[in-house]
Design an enzyme around this catalytic site. Sequence first.
Site, short mmCIF file in Angstrom:
data_model
loop_
_atom_site.label_atom_id
_atom_site.label_comp_id
_atom_site.label_asym_id
_atom_site.label_seq_id
_atom_site.Cartn_x
_atom_site.Cartn_y
_atom_site.Cartn_z
N ASN A 182 -3.09 12.63 -3.79
CA ASN A 182 -3.66 13.05 -5.04
C ASN A 182 -4.45 14.75 -4.46
OD1 ASN A 182 -3.72 11.42 -6.55
ND2 ASN A 182 -5.35 9.78 -5.29
N ARG A 201 14.12 -5.05 -0.15
CA ARG A 201 14.93 -4.52 -1.40
C ARG A 201 14.09 -3.69 -2.09
NH1 ARG A 201 16.79 -7.94 -5.60
NH2 ARG A 201 14.89 -8.36 -5.88
N HIS A 224 -4.90 14.75 -9.24
CA HIS A 224 -5.01 12.92 -10.03
C HIS A 224 -4.14 12.81 -10.57
CE1 HIS A 224 -8.50 11.91 -7.21
NE2 HIS A 224 -8.78 12.86 -7.33
N ASP A 257 -2.34 9.64 -10.37
CA ASP A 257 -1.82 8.65 -11.40
C ASP A 257 -0.04 8.28 -11.69
OD1 ASP A 257 -4.86 8.12 -11.63
OD2 ASP A 257 -5.30 9.12 -13.61
N ASP A 292 1.12 -1.22 0.45
CA ASP A 292 -0.28 0.53 -0.16
C ASP A 292 1.04 1.09 0.06
OD1 ASP A 292 -2.85 0.31 0.36
OD2 ASP A 292 -1.60 2.48 1.40
N ILE A 293 0.98 2.52 -1.11
CA ILE A 293 1.27 3.01 -0.89
C ILE A 293 1.21 3.99 -0.24
CG2 ILE A 293 2.23 5.67 -1.78
CD1 ILE A 293 1.21 3.75 -4.67
N GLU A 322 -4.63 2.26 -4.48
CA GLU A 322 -3.11 2.48 -4.31
C GLU A 322 -2.62 0.60 -3.58
OE1 GLU A 322 -4.68 4.32 -0.23
OE2 GLU A 322 -5.52 4.29 -2.53
#
Length: 358
Positions: free
Chosen positions: A226, A281, A231, A235, A218-219, A261
């Site tokens: 955003n 990594r 957006h 993106d 998950d980012i 995300e």
Amino acid sequence: MDSHLLSSSPMAAKSHTPILQHLVDITGHRDHSRLELSVVSALRQLMDIRRIRKLEFFTQDDTAYVRPHLLLEHDQVFAIDDNTSDHHCDLLSDYPELLQCIEQHTNSTQRVEPDGTDTLWLPVRLDNKIVSCIEITNDTVYSAQTVDVIHGIVEVYRNYQSLLDYSERDALTGLFNRKTFDEQFSRHARNAASLAPASAGGERRESSSPTQWLAVVDIDHFKQVNDRFGHVYGDEVLILVANLLRSSFRSNDRIFRFGGEEFVVLLRSAELESARSIFERFRQNIEEYDFPQVGRVTVSLGFTGTGHGAPVEILGHADQALYYAKQHGRNQVCYYEELMSGGDLQVADVAHNDVELF
């Protein structure tokens, strides 16, 4: 091509199956690996071929690489997931004829060695982008007629692969989509259960050292990206994260965009410490990357072994590890089984009908 022309040629004399039947077989699959193997089977039966490889392309640090997969050698067919050459990569520049073919947008090229060995390369394009290449090697030079037949079979493969790819991939990132994950992971879980060793009582038990891993990525703070940059840049971050996922994992691993995300990685054939190192990594690659306009971005990751449990349980375990990572500082990799053994997580008693993922 006329059937009497095929039947009168030495190439066709070797085949006991009409070429149309091979085309039916090729287009009868809804899975990329089976599609590739059906193409290999058709080529093997219709003509003499010493070796067939699938070459996959990727770019890292602005350098183009080739990852070869052995599909056929000396009449032995290899399943792509069992290929042990995934750790081996070549520079695309080591294939000058192929590089020129790609740059000139031609459909094929070949090289004949002094000893008569003939290598034929047929790039595979999706949405006008080269994604892979079929490499066919033989001990003698192919006739023009044989090359025409090879072109025809590979063109059917290209077109049908495009249709499969369109339905299986996320439109923005080009990664496999959620529907494809549901299908592939359910099949993977069934295969793992059937291969698990049986105890003395006959029931299946988990291997002491699982070698398949599921990770949920998950980012971190993506909503802020955003909200702050819009957006369009959001993106772009998703696309660049997808590219870093591709370059950080092997081609026989599977990468999916789950939506928003969130991404999922199915990591094949790795011991625990190797899997942890690979995931770490990737996390570092994201942390060190300079995203245009946005700057620095981080990700959190939770992973678990896939050796036991239903797909919904395995995915839930990885998601619990991800949630722990995000609640305890973000930008880190957490292993579900380790969190459980350390008392950091409690067993979640979730009934199968409480959460519907598949």
